[in-house]
Scaffold this active site. Structure first.
Site, short mmCIF file in Angstrom:
data_model
loop_
_atom_site.label_atom_id
_atom_site.label_comp_id
_atom_site.label_asym_id
_atom_site.label_seq_id
_atom_site.Cartn_x
_atom_site.Cartn_y
_atom_site.Cartn_z
CD1 TRP A 1 -2.63 1.69 0.48
CD2 TRP A 1 -1.98 1.90 2.60
NE1 TRP A 1 -3.32 2.74 1.03
CE2 TRP A 1 -2.94 2.90 2.33
CE3 TRP A 1 -1.44 1.84 3.89
CZ2 TRP A 1 -3.35 3.83 3.27
CZ3 TRP A 1 -1.84 2.76 4.83
CH2 TRP A 1 -2.79 3.74 4.53
CG ASP B 1 -2.53 -2.39 7.10
OD1 ASP B 1 -3.68 -2.28 7.57
OD2 ASP B 1 -2.06 -1.60 6.26
CE LYS C 1 -10.83 -0.14 1.17
NZ LYS C 1 -9.96 0.66 2.01
#
Length: 405
Positions: free
Chosen positions: A133, A215, A251
């Site tokens: 990311w 993460d 999300k």
């Protein structure tokens, strides 16, 4: 002369610049495959019905006020979020060796956790996957880490995990290095280790005395199964690792702009926890003082209400199932159009993103000729696909593979 005259112009952030260009494009068949947010079958944002229901209940609760929260946030939220991650059978929870800290989505969790590791544990070396990311490196650098290193992850030639390279790089990492691991649905590749590979990663990290920083942005959103998507984190906890985990609820709750996350901390001895919490309090106090309440109250309300919790699980599965369907349909369309090469990686990858294998020139060709907005790396967001645009996207990919160098 102005004191600001020496300030250089920073490079634009690619994904936000891509969205801006998409919004300004008047082409009727344009497609946005860059944005990292769920879209329904009409390419519209979706507010989960259970979130609407929780918001209405909270709005009607006259006992709630707008007072400051504690620095570490709402305890009911953090406890529920930590339990959701680690599971009902977690020994660390039973022994009071794990706790959560409310933070500003996954990004805030990463920054708070990184600053704590640097200031309190003296960590200066961190590893991130190649690719990862785009914000990982910036966050850790801004938190005080001085040595950024990569571990191999993606093989462009095989369009698979470079597991041999990954293990080799971790084996060569100096002790006490912080290793950023994607818990599930690796961003940007969508390519995850198998359970057996996670076990080997744990063996290396234990032997080399490396520190785990997971993460976790997609629990439930990847497979539709909250427990399955938490497997890697729970396995490392069961092995006795001390770790921190950045949980994002952008999300899986659709709460993108509420900036709600939970930093889970797992230690070996509960006696350490008061000291750890006191130092996290100072980190947060000097950064943003205390977090906002709305997103945390929504999640706490849903996770602590059995009926709403079941509704939420169904909503998460709905999103995950649509993404899985889009993978199947895109692969099928590419194969029908006889796209060069193998496309099975589209369906073996998981989660919101897919590394298509298109190179930079081909990806830019997709944008310029076909108005299909995607990152230069070849990463696409599967959420931007619908049954109406998949054949257009597949034909454009074939054209790009054929005519762009």
């Amino acid at each position: 002369m102005s004191k600001f005259s020496a300030v250089p112009l920073a490079q634009p952030i690619e994904v936000f610049e891509l969205t801006r260009s998409y919004n300004e494009d008047n082409f009727i068949n344009k497609v946005n495959l860059g944005v990292g947010a769920y879209r329904d079958e009409h390419c519209e944002p979706w507010v989960l019905p259970v979130v609407r229901q929780a918001e209405q209940a909270l709005a009607n609760d006259d006992s709630l006020n707008k007072e400051y929260l504690p620095c570490l946030g709402i305890d009911a939220f953090s406890k529920a979020a930590t339990l959701q991650l680690l599971g009902n059978d977690c020994q660390a929870l039973r022994e009071n060796r794990a706790f959560g800290i409310q933070s500003l989505s996954g990004t805030g969790c990463l920054r708070v956790g990184a600053e704590f590791l640097h200031s309190q544990l003296g960590c200066s070396v961190f590893y991130f996957s190649n690719p990862t990311w785009g914000n990982h490196k910036l966050i850790f650098k801004n938190a005080g880490f001085t040595d950024a290193r990569e571990y191999r992850y993606w093989s462009q030639s095989s369009r698979r995990l470079d597991f041999k390279g990954l293990l080799e790089d971790l084996n060569n990492a100096p002790e006490n290095s912080v290793i950023i691991l994607h818990a599930v649905a690796h961003n940007p590749t969508g390519c995850d280790p198998t359970e057996e590979q996670w076990m080997e990663i744990a063996n290396v990290m234990e032997a080399r005395k490396l520190f785990c920083f997971f993460d976790c942005a997609y629990q439930g959103f990847a497979s539709g199964d909250l427990d399955k998507d938490a497997w890697a984190v729970r396995y490392f906890v069961s092995r006795g690792f001390e770790m921190v985990v950045a949980q994002s609820f952008a999300k899986n709750f659709g709460l993108y702009n509420e900036r709600i996350g939970n930093l889970t901390v797992v230690v070996k001895d509960p006696a350490f926890i008061p000291h750890i919490k006191s130092q996290f309090t100072l980190v947060i106090r000097g950064m943003y003082s205390n977090p906002p309440s709305h997103g945390a109250r929504i999640i706490a309300y849903i996770l602590n209400n059995p009926d709403l919790y079941e509704q939420w699980k169904l909503a998460v599965k709905t999103m995950a199932d649509r993404i899985i369907l889009m993978r199947k349909e895109l692969r099928g369309a590419l194969e029908r159009f006889q796209a060069p090469g193998s496309w099975d990686h589209i369906t073996t990858q998981i989660g919101m993103f897919s590394y298509t294998g298109l190179n930079e020139a081909q990806s830019e060709y997709m944008v310029k000729k076909h108005h299909i907005y995607m990152l230069k790396s070849g990463r696409i967001s599967m959420a931007g696909l619908t049954l109406k645009n998949i054949e257009y996207v597949a034909s454009a990919i074939v054209d790009s593979l054929t005519n762009a160098n």
